[in-house]
Design a protein around this motif. Structure first.
Motif, PDB file in Angstrom:
ATOM      1  N   LYS A  95       0.803  -1.225   0.000  1.00 35.93           N
ATOM      2  CA  LYS A  95       0.000   0.000   0.000  1.00 35.93           C
ATOM      3  C   LYS A  95       0.835   1.274   0.000  1.00 35.93           C
ATOM      4  N   ASP A  96       2.168   1.151   0.002  1.00 36.87           N
ATOM      5  CA  ASP A  96       3.025   2.331  -0.103  1.00 36.87           C
ATOM      6  C   ASP A  96       3.087   2.790  -1.551  1.00 36.87           C
ATOM      7  N   ALA A  97       3.136   4.101  -1.739  1.00 42.94           N
ATOM      8  CA  ALA A  97       3.296   4.706  -3.067  1.00 42.94           C
ATOM      9  C   ALA A  97       4.738   5.199  -3.197  1.00 42.94           C
ATOM     10  N   ILE A  98       5.300   5.052  -4.382  1.00 39.90           N
ATOM     11  CA  ILE A  98       6.693   5.402  -4.646  1.00 39.90           C
ATOM     12  C   ILE A  98       6.738   6.279  -5.893  1.00 39.90           C
ATOM     13  N   PHE A  99       7.610   7.287  -5.888  1.00 39.43           N
ATOM     14  CA  PHE A  99       7.867   8.091  -7.080  1.00 39.43           C
ATOM     15  C   PHE A  99       9.351   8.024  -7.392  1.00 39.43           C
ATOM     16  N   PHE A 100       9.689   7.644  -8.629  1.00 42.17           N
ATOM     17  CA  PHE A 100      11.067   7.627  -9.106  1.00 42.17           C
ATOM     18  C   PHE A 100      11.208   8.716 -10.171  1.00 42.17           C
TER      19      PHE A 100
END
Length: 127
Positions: A95-100
């Motif tokens: 449920k974690d969101a990540i931005f690269f």
């Protein structure tokens, strides 16, 4: 307003696209077990692609250099993420969101298994 612009646009639903993902090439990602596949590749001219990324535990991390901006949402398991250039290390769990951001150089690993959904601002040929 023209007849064409007044036309209603239909949305899409694709079931089970996370199943049977293609394995990432051993020649590019040696010693790893990564699986990835786009579900939607620049649909209707969109600048985005989206799909699923699965990683299984191996002794070697999977290294990926982003040539585009991408976001991921962890669906199952956890990813151990490391950017050796910045020293940043973090565990991304379900449920974690990540931005690269474009240009990120990321080492992915997992203690067991992880599955994520991604959306990238890229042409389909960059996968």
């Amino acid at each position: 307003m023209t007849i064409e612009s007044a036309k209603a646009l239909e949305f899409r639903v694709t079931s089970d696209a996370w199943k049977n993902l293609p394995k990432m090439p051993e020649t590019e990602y040696p010693g790893t077990e990564g699986f990835i596949g786009d579900v939607y590749e620049n649909p209707d001219g969109s600048p985005m692609c989206s799909g699923y990324f699965e990683l299984r535990h191996t002794d070697e991390p999977l290294y990926y250099e982003y040539e585009y901006d991408e976001m991921k949402v962890v669906l199952e398991g956890e990813f151990l993420l490391e950017n050796k250039e910045t020293g940043q290390k973090i565990v991304a769990k379900a449920k974690d969101a990540i931005f690269f951001p474009k240009g990120s150089k990321i080492y992915f690993s997992t203690p067991d298994y992880a599955l994520a959904f991604y959306t990238g601002q890229r042409d389909a040929t960059l996968l």
